[in-house]
Scaffold this active site. Structure first.
Site, PDB file in Angstrom:
ATOM      1  N   THR A  83       0.859  -1.186   0.000  1.00 24.39           N
ATOM      2  CA  THR A  83       0.000   0.000   0.000  1.00 24.39           C
ATOM      3  C   THR A  83       0.900   1.243   0.000  1.00 24.39           C
ATOM      4  OG1 THR A  83      -0.125  -0.061   2.410  1.00 24.39           O
ATOM      5  CG2 THR A  83      -1.881  -1.190   1.200  1.00 24.39           C
ATOM      6  N   GLY A 137      15.125  -0.492  -3.929  1.00 26.17           N
ATOM      7  CA  GLY A 137      14.371  -1.265  -4.923  1.00 26.17           C
ATOM      8  C   GLY A 137      14.824  -2.707  -5.020  1.00 26.17           C
ATOM      9  N   GLU A 190       6.987  12.842  -9.501  1.00 22.60           N
ATOM     10  CA  GLU A 190       5.568  13.063  -9.245  1.00 22.60           C
ATOM     11  C   GLU A 190       5.208  14.513  -9.583  1.00 22.60           C
ATOM     12  OE1 GLU A 190       3.641  10.629  -7.251  1.00 22.60           O
ATOM     13  OE2 GLU A 190       5.329   9.301  -7.659  1.00 22.60           O
ATOM     14  N   LYS A 237      14.545   6.230   3.965  1.00 22.04           N
ATOM     15  CA  LYS A 237      15.296   4.997   3.696  1.00 22.04           C
ATOM     16  C   LYS A 237      16.523   4.910   4.603  1.00 22.04           C
ATOM     17  CE  LYS A 237      13.599   4.733  -1.029  1.00 22.04           C
ATOM     18  NZ  LYS A 237      13.793   5.283  -2.381  1.00 22.04           N
ATOM     19  N   GLY A 239      10.511   0.494  -9.875  1.00 23.25           N
ATOM     20  CA  GLY A 239       9.949  -0.238 -11.006  1.00 23.25           C
ATOM     21  C   GLY A 239       9.101  -1.381 -10.491  1.00 23.25           C
TER      22      GLY A 239
HETATM   23  N1  LIG Z   1       6.797   1.873  -7.375  1.00 23.12           N
HETATM   24  C1  LIG Z   1       8.016   1.487  -7.008  1.00 23.12           C
HETATM   25  O1  LIG Z   1       8.877   1.302  -7.850  1.00 23.12           O
HETATM   26  C2  LIG Z   1       8.318   1.237  -5.560  1.00 23.12           C
HETATM   27  C3  LIG Z   1       9.611   0.818  -5.195  1.00 23.12           C
HETATM   28  C4  LIG Z   1       9.893   0.532  -3.856  1.00 23.12           C
HETATM   29  C5  LIG Z   1       8.898   0.701  -2.906  1.00 23.12           C
HETATM   30  N2  LIG Z   1       7.657   1.153  -3.265  1.00 23.12           N
HETATM   31  C6  LIG Z   1       6.619   1.262  -2.236  1.00 23.12           C
HETATM   32  O2  LIG Z   1       5.673   0.232  -2.450  1.00 23.12           O
HETATM   33  C7  LIG Z   1       4.369   0.676  -2.105  1.00 23.12           C
HETATM   34  C8  LIG Z   1       3.453   0.529  -3.294  1.00 23.12           C
HETATM   35  O3  LIG Z   1       3.918   1.328  -4.354  1.00 23.12           O
HETATM   36  P1  LIG Z   1       3.134   1.458  -5.723  1.00 23.12           P
HETATM   37  O4  LIG Z   1       4.025   2.191  -6.634  1.00 23.12           O
HETATM   38  O5  LIG Z   1       2.639   0.134  -6.123  1.00 23.12           O
HETATM   39  O6  LIG Z   1       1.916   2.392  -5.297  1.00 23.12           O
HETATM   40  P2  LIG Z   1       0.547   2.603  -6.070  1.00 23.12           P
HETATM   41  O7  LIG Z   1       0.738   2.308  -7.522  1.00 23.12           O
HETATM   42  O8  LIG Z   1       0.024   3.916  -5.650  1.00 23.12           O
HETATM   43  O9  LIG Z   1      -0.408   1.452  -5.494  1.00 23.12           O
HETATM   44  C9  LIG Z   1      -0.905   1.474  -4.198  1.00 23.12           C
HETATM   45  C10 LIG Z   1      -1.981   0.399  -4.072  1.00 23.12           C
HETATM   46  O10 LIG Z   1      -2.439   0.393  -2.714  1.00 23.12           O
HETATM   47  C11 LIG Z   1      -3.853   0.436  -2.716  1.00 23.12           C
HETATM   48  N3  LIG Z   1      -4.359   1.116  -1.533  1.00 23.12           N
HETATM   49  C12 LIG Z   1      -4.354   2.441  -1.242  1.00 23.12           C
HETATM   50  N4  LIG Z   1      -4.936   2.667  -0.057  1.00 23.12           N
HETATM   51  C13 LIG Z   1      -5.343   1.462   0.413  1.00 23.12           C
HETATM   52  C14 LIG Z   1      -6.033   1.050   1.567  1.00 23.12           C
HETATM   53  N5  LIG Z   1      -6.390   1.913   2.502  1.00 23.12           N
HETATM   54  N6  LIG Z   1      -6.283  -0.264   1.714  1.00 23.12           N
HETATM   55  C15 LIG Z   1      -5.923  -1.169   0.779  1.00 23.12           C
HETATM   56  N7  LIG Z   1      -5.254  -0.834  -0.341  1.00 23.12           N
HETATM   57  C16 LIG Z   1      -4.973   0.475  -0.520  1.00 23.12           C
HETATM   58  C17 LIG Z   1      -4.238   1.185  -3.969  1.00 23.12           C
HETATM   59  O11 LIG Z   1      -5.579   0.827  -4.280  1.00 23.12           O
HETATM   60  P3  LIG Z   1      -6.333   1.369  -5.587  1.00 23.12           P
HETATM   61  O12 LIG Z   1      -5.747   0.540  -6.724  1.00 23.12           O
HETATM   62  O13 LIG Z   1      -7.737   1.017  -5.310  1.00 23.12           O
HETATM   63  O14 LIG Z   1      -6.055   2.810  -5.685  1.00 23.12           O
HETATM   64  C18 LIG Z   1      -3.203   0.644  -4.947  1.00 23.12           C
HETATM   65  O15 LIG Z   1      -3.642  -0.557  -5.507  1.00 23.12           O
HETATM   66  C19 LIG Z   1       4.526   2.123  -1.638  1.00 23.12           C
HETATM   67  O16 LIG Z   1       4.586   2.129  -0.236  1.00 23.12           O
HETATM   68  C20 LIG Z   1       5.833   2.543  -2.253  1.00 23.12           C
HETATM   69  O17 LIG Z   1       6.465   3.536  -1.480  1.00 23.12           O
HETATM   70  C21 LIG Z   1       7.365   1.399  -4.574  1.00 23.12           C
END
Ligand SMILES: NC(=O)c1ccc[n+]([C@@H]2O[C@H](COP(=O)([O-])OP(=O)(O)OC[C@H]3O[C@@H](n4cnc5c(N)ncnc54)[C@H](OP(=O)(O)O)[C@@H]3O)[C@@H](O)[C@H]2O)c1
Lengths: 328, 163
Positions: free
Chosen positions: A82, A140, A196, A211, A305
């Site tokens: 999340t 990552g 962003e 981090k 990613g």
């Molecule tokens: N993206 C990266 O490359 C990356 C790398 C390392 C770490 N991270 C970390 O990994 C996590 C996820 O990243 P992401 O990029 O996948 O984020 P994201 O694309 O914004 O996805 C977040 C997901 O969480 C869901 N969500 C939001 N609020 C929720 C709640 N209250 N209960 C249940 N589900 C909920 C969202 O639901 P909906 O689909 O319904 O909106 C969405 O499916 C974050 O904490 C981020 O910091 C990301």
């Protein structure tokens, strides 16, 4: 092994896809996003759910919440993917606590809960005899915590420093290579999808600081918090400064650094020799660990990613499977 | 460093040559015959600036020349660190900023390069600081940190190969 996934965004999708494609002996029995959820003890058809999510924006039944999945689905490990909230840790923190209390192992990519409540979560996990793993929160795909916890076990870690934010590294690389202003490079990073709409979290060094807090707590158990990090962002850098560094065969990178013996816990742009392995291009991340026996070790890799982050999550899952859970 | 060598012509020259070979800059040579000395050795004290990392080479070369090194005072090594300052450097009195380091007596700004954008824009400058000891350098950089905070300047420090 049975798992439940909470969150089906970029990372959640990557994890689901890889579990579906690879024969890893992992079965997903619960799945939820912000609006819906699904539970199937026999194993959810991931391809179907991913398709449904793509089309409707929902992964399951609107009458089933993420909490329902955490409470009712039969699973060994919870995957929390999340969104990160550095102030409250929610929703991840609550989810993770619930699952630990139910004696479920935790794998998370969510920095919020680990940065805010590492000590409490670690203690709670120990009390309940479960694993708490968060490889994906820092660097990552880079296996930094596996390296620290296993490969370098027995070493005294003297310092850790590196490039922990790909967005900043991209901007600085472009400023150095093309002589762009900060504003131009930021605009480009946005167009490429690396930054962003509100970039402050990245460019002010908050993401790197979170981090760093996770690294410091893991390595030294020193209980440091985000507020303890001395933090300077990259938004005031000038092309002239990049050129002045260049003239000395150096460049400027945003470096997160923790050296307890010197009392350093800081994130700041630093002058760094171009020959230093931490000088990586674009969105790459790089971390140097300095220890008493191994001396310096530098890990370089993709800091973000969908699939890259899934790599770190699967590494944690399979570690838990081998250590705690029998193949099922 | 304090050297001990045979009191014979050519010995001193033989000792000085490797110093220039490693890129050293000799600041002072003090030699005196120890009145209590019974043998024919000569004690020489040499103060020199050495590029960082060349001390080991010098010691090896001196040993080859048959020069005995009594003591190496590490404090004689010169430390150098380059930083960048960004901000309204002129409005905030750059010469005062430099002076805050120079007036310490243990460190000095040895080089300064500066960019000159439009008057209203922030300028950038590169400062090289020299000091006699590593601790002095830490202190000098700490002073610069304070000054930067005071004057609302962005100080970019180098990432040193540490510990
Ligand atoms: N993206 C990266 O490359 C990356 C790398 C390392 C770490 N991270 C970390 O990994 C996590 C996820 O990243 P992401 O990029 O996948 O984020 P994201 O694309 O914004 O996805 C977040 C997901 O969480 C869901 N969500 C939001 N609020 C929720 C709640 N209250 N209960 C249940 N589900 C909920 C969202 O639901 P909906 O689909 O319904 O909106 C969405 O499916 C974050 O904490 C981020 O910091 C990301």
């Amino acid at each position: 092994m049975k798992v439940a996934i909470i969150g089906l965004g970029s990372v959640g999708r990557g994890v689901a896809e890889m579990i579906a494609k690879k024969d890893l002996g992992i079965r997903v029995t619960g799945l939820a996003d912000s609006k819906s959820g699904c539970i199937d003890p026999a194993g959810i058809d991931l391809f179907r759910v991913l398709e449904k999510k793509k089309k409707s924006g929902c992964c399951g039944d609107k009458n089933i919440s993420a909490l329902d999945v955490i409470r009712k689905a039969p699973y060994d490990a919870l995957i929390d993917v999340t969104p990160t909230n550095a102030m409250t840790g929610e929703p991840g923190l609550g989810y993770v606590m619930q699952a630990i209390k139910k004696k479920k192992h935790i794998v998370t990519s969510n920095k919020g809960p680990i940065a805010l409540a590492y000590k409490e979560l670690r203690a709670l996990a120990e009390k309940n005899g479960v694993a708490l793993r968060y490889e994906a929160t820092v660097g990552g795909a880079i296996p930094i915590f596996h390296t620290l916890g296993h490969g370098l076990a027995g070493n005294e870690i003297l310092a850790v420093f590196g490039v922990l934010n790909g967005t900043c590294n991209y901007i600085l690389t472009r400023m150095a290579d093309e002589g762009l202003t900060y504003e131009q490079a930021l605009l480009e990073a946005r167009e490429m999808g690396y930054a962003e709409a509100d970039p402050s979290y990245d460019v002010e060094g908050i993401d790197a600081a979170i981090k760093l807090v996770i690294l410091a707590n893991t390595i030294w158990g020193n209980g440091v918090k985000l507020d303890d990090v001395d933090r300077t962002g990259i938004n005031l850098l000038t092309p002239d400064a990049m050129r002045l560094a260049e003239e000395e065969d150096c460049t400027v990178r945003l470096i997160a650094e923790a050296i307890p013996k010197k009392g350093f816990l800081r994130v700041a742009p630093r002058i760094i020799e171009k020959s230093n392995p931490l000088v990586v291009d674009g969105t790459l991340n790089a971390i140097t660990i300095e220890t008493d026996m191994a001396k310096e070790i530098t890990l370089i890799g993709r800091g973000a990613g969908s699939i890259e982050t899934a790599s770190a999550i699967l590494g944690d899952l399979l570690f838990i499977r081998d250590r705690y859970v029998e193949r099922s | 460093m304090k050297l001990e060598m045979k009191d014979s012509p050519g010995q001193l020259v033989a000792a000085l040559k490797p110093m220039s070979d490693v890129g050293g800059n000799i600041i002072a040579v003090i030699h005196q015959r120890d009145p209590d000395a019974t043998d024919d050795t000569l004690n020489v004290q040499i103060v020199l600036e050495l590029p960082e990392g060349r001390l080991d080479d010098l010691v090896t070369m001196l040993k080859k020349q048959g020069v005995h090194i009594q003591r190496i005072g590490e404090e004689r090594l010169l430390y150098q660190r380059t930083v960048i300052l960004i901000g309204h450097l002129m409005h905030t009195d750059l010469s005062d900023t430099v002076d805050r380091i120079d007036s310490t007596g243990f460190a000095e700004v040895s080089e300064l390069s500066m960019s000159m954008p439009a008057v209203t824009e922030r300028s950038s400058s590169r400062l090289t600081i020299k000091s006699v000891t590593k601790d002095d350098m830490e202190d000098a950089v700490a002073i610069l940190r304070t000054v930067a905070k005071e004057k609302d300047l962005l100080l970019i420090e180098p990432l040193e190969e540490i510990l």
